[in-house]
Design an enzyme around this catalytic site. Structure first.
Site, PDB file in Angstrom:
ATOM      1  N   GLU A 240       7.892  12.924  -5.314  1.00 10.80           N
ATOM      2  CA  GLU A 240       7.461  14.311  -5.578  1.00 10.80           C
ATOM      3  C   GLU A 240       8.559  15.241  -6.112  1.00 10.80           C
ATOM      4  O   GLU A 240       8.798  16.312  -5.562  1.00 10.80           O
ATOM      5  CB  GLU A 240       6.850  14.897  -4.302  1.00 10.80           C
ATOM      6  CG  GLU A 240       5.681  14.092  -3.779  1.00 10.80           C
ATOM      7  CD  GLU A 240       5.188  14.523  -2.397  1.00 10.80           C
ATOM      8  OE1 GLU A 240       5.621  15.573  -1.914  1.00 10.80           O
ATOM      9  OE2 GLU A 240       4.374  13.805  -1.816  1.00 10.80           O
TER      10      GLU A 240
ATOM     11  N   GLU B  17      -1.223   6.134  -1.869  1.00 11.51           N
ATOM     12  CA  GLU B  17      -1.545   6.921  -0.665  1.00 11.51           C
ATOM     13  C   GLU B  17      -3.009   7.353  -0.702  1.00 11.51           C
ATOM     14  O   GLU B  17      -3.342   8.500  -0.420  1.00 11.51           O
ATOM     15  CB  GLU B  17      -0.641   8.166  -0.582  1.00 11.51           C
ATOM     16  CG  GLU B  17       0.836   7.848  -0.648  1.00 11.51           C
ATOM     17  CD  GLU B  17       1.732   9.054  -0.370  1.00 11.51           C
ATOM     18  OE1 GLU B  17       1.247  10.112   0.055  1.00 11.51           O
ATOM     19  OE2 GLU B  17       2.953   8.911  -0.588  1.00 11.51           O
TER      20      GLU B  17
HETATM   21  O1  9MR Z   1       1.120  11.135   6.492  1.00 10.80           O
HETATM   22  C1  9MR Z   1       2.375  11.772   6.668  1.00 10.80           C
HETATM   23  C2  9MR Z   1       2.298  12.735   7.845  1.00 10.80           C
HETATM   24  O2  9MR Z   1       2.102  12.014   9.048  1.00 10.80           O
HETATM   25  C3  9MR Z   1       3.564  13.562   7.903  1.00 10.80           C
HETATM   26  O3  9MR Z   1       3.452  14.539   8.915  1.00 10.80           O
HETATM   27  C4  9MR Z   1       3.811  14.220   6.552  1.00 10.80           C
HETATM   28  C5  9MR Z   1       5.069  15.039   6.572  1.00 10.80           C
HETATM   29  O4  9MR Z   1       5.298  15.684   5.401  1.00 10.80           O
HETATM   30  O5  9MR Z   1       3.913  13.225   5.537  1.00 10.80           O
HETATM   31  C6  9MR Z   1       2.725  12.527   5.385  1.00 10.80           C
HETATM   32  O6  9MR Z   1       2.834  11.600   4.334  1.00 10.80           O
HETATM   33  C7  9MR Z   1       3.105  12.142   3.043  1.00 10.80           C
HETATM   34  C8  9MR Z   1       3.852  11.093   2.255  1.00 10.80           C
HETATM   35  O7  9MR Z   1       5.008  10.705   2.955  1.00 10.80           O
HETATM   36  C9  9MR Z   1       4.227  11.601   0.876  1.00 10.80           C
HETATM   37  N1  9MR Z   1       3.072  12.090   0.156  1.00 10.80           N
HETATM   38  C10 9MR Z   1       2.222  13.026   0.887  1.00 10.80           C
HETATM   39  C11 9MR Z   1       1.841  12.458   2.236  1.00 10.80           C
HETATM   40  C12 9MR Z   1       0.892  13.398   2.945  1.00 10.80           C
HETATM   41  O8  9MR Z   1       1.533  14.609   3.228  1.00 10.80           O
END
Ligand code: 9MR
Length: 383
Positions: free
Chosen positions: A163, A270
């Site tokens: 990102e 994802e």
């Molecule tokens: O699913 C993840 C969640 O449990 C965390 O709290 C969060 C923190 O920012 O990150 C989520 O996963 C992310 C992923 O690492 C990167 N792309 C977006 C995902 C959803 O936020």
């Protein structure tokens, strides 16, 4: 109708699971997802610490049955694996790698460079101000060498950078310290360090909203610049956090074509499909605090109506049909979680909601979407 004996428990559970659904999937489609995706792409899930350590036994059973690739949802992020300067925490990441190794799964590491879930100390100098360019570059490359080096030959692909590009203008997120201090050079350094630490590992740039043409153009420019530097980059991870009616299927299709034509593998890294509204004015709120004024924000607390369930199934099937449309272009589809019970979407962008974004429900049963996806794959061209 005959099923291999090892699939009988799954068929049985699927039937049980379908008793309460109106859109009952036909029995003949009750095969593991990973069998249905064979000849198209790998299929995977992001897994959490409870699954990695075996506490969530039902979750582990679903992972074993349906998926051939895994990504750690949180445990390899900087905040968890490298919480303090000089202190790494490999306990859960080591278990993740053992989980995948013992099952022969394709493991993806997530993620090495991201503005989120990275502790503040990483960006600070001794005076409490921004770290210098040299210090930050050294921290980044040391981190990557240590983490990738530890799992060399085991983790087969890495989301190296996550990102880095803005939605609005497709430019680098220079408001974030990584890019304010290092610019694009930081990204080049990250890819170089990852390749040095494991020359056989696949390396990816991972991003959301690649269906937005402005953002996609910016990402395409960035990944081409990485390649033009002579650095290894195998593919683009398209996160795929979708809703029931957005983005358009044609936009998903366009994004696959653009990256594939430019010579990059495309992975859906994802995938999930929220059934709830995503209002910007309640960002970060707790649903119990806003439910009285806005009950429509959490309308399926007591269950998902059959027509929504059918809509979700169709949406999933339609997306998988697009992923499978160009054989060889999409090489992996990873869901961001396993069941509705543990999806991050129950807590984002509003905390404490009841969302239904996954293929498996809160009782760990296959939803009609599984059968719909399998059917779509059976009708799709194979490699
Ligand atoms: O699913 C993840 C969640 O449990 C965390 O709290 C969060 C923190 O920012 O990150 C989520 O996963 C992310 C992923 O690492 C990167 N792309 C977006 C995902 C959803 O936020």
């Amino acid at each position: 109708m005959k099923f291999p004996s090892r699939l009988l428990p799954f068929v049985f559970l699927s039937l049980l699971g379908c008793q309460t659904q109106t859109a009952t999937p036909p029995l003949a489609t009750a095969i593991p997802l990973k069998e249905a995706t064979r000849g198209h792409f790998l299929v995977g899930a992001a897994i959490n610490a409870a699954q990695i350590t075996g506490k969530d036994r039902a979750g582990v059973a679903l992972i074993d049955t349906h998926f051939d690739t895994i990504t750690p949802e949180n445990d390899m992020k900087w905040q968890h694996i490298h919480p303090e300067l000089g202190r790494y925490n490999f306990r859960v990441p080591d278990k993740f790698v053992e989980f995948g190794r013992s099952r022969g799964m394709w493991m993806v590491g997530h993620t090495l460079m991201w503005h989120s879930q990275t502790p503040d100390w990483v960006f600070k100098g001794e005076d409490g101000k921004d770290a210098s360019r040299e210090v930050l570059l050294a921290r980044l490359t040391d981190h990557i060498r240590t983490v990738v080096g530890r799992y060399r030959g085991k983790v087969k692909g890495w989301d190296v950078v996550n990102e880095a590009i803005r939605d609005e203008d497709g430019l680098l997120r220079t408001e974030k310290p990584w890019y304010r201090i290092l610019g694009e050079e930081g990204i080049f350094a990250a890819f170089a360090a990852a390749h040095e630490a494991d020359p056989d590992a696949e390396l990816y740039y991972n991003e959301y909203a690649l269906e937005n043409p402005v953002k996609r153009a910016g990402v395409l420019k960035l990944v081409q610049a990485i390649r033009a530097r002579g650095l290894r980059i195998d593919g683009v991870g398209s996160q795929g956090h979708y809703g029931l009616d957005w983005p358009e299927l044609s936009e998903i299709d366009d994004s696959i074509k653009d990256f594939a034509q430019a010579g990059f593998k495309v992975m859906y890294t994802e995938l999930d499909v929220t059934v709830l509204p995503r209002p910007t004015n309640y960002f970060g709120a707790e649903i119990s605090k806003v439910f009285a004024q806005a009950p429509e924000l959490d309308s399926f607390r007591d269950g998902l109506p059959a027509e929504k369930q059918a809509e979700l199934a169709k949406r999933y099937a339609d997306c998988f049909a697009v992923f499978a449309k160009y054989p060889g272009a999409v090489t992996r589809v990873t869901l961001w979680g396993v069941t509705d019970r543990t999806s991050w979407l129950n807590n984002w962008p509003i905390r404490g909601r009841t969302d239904y974004p996954m293929l498996f429900d809160r009782q760990d049963r296959a939803k009609p979407a599984v059968a719909a996806v399998i059917e779509a794959l059976q009708a799709a061209p194979q490699r």
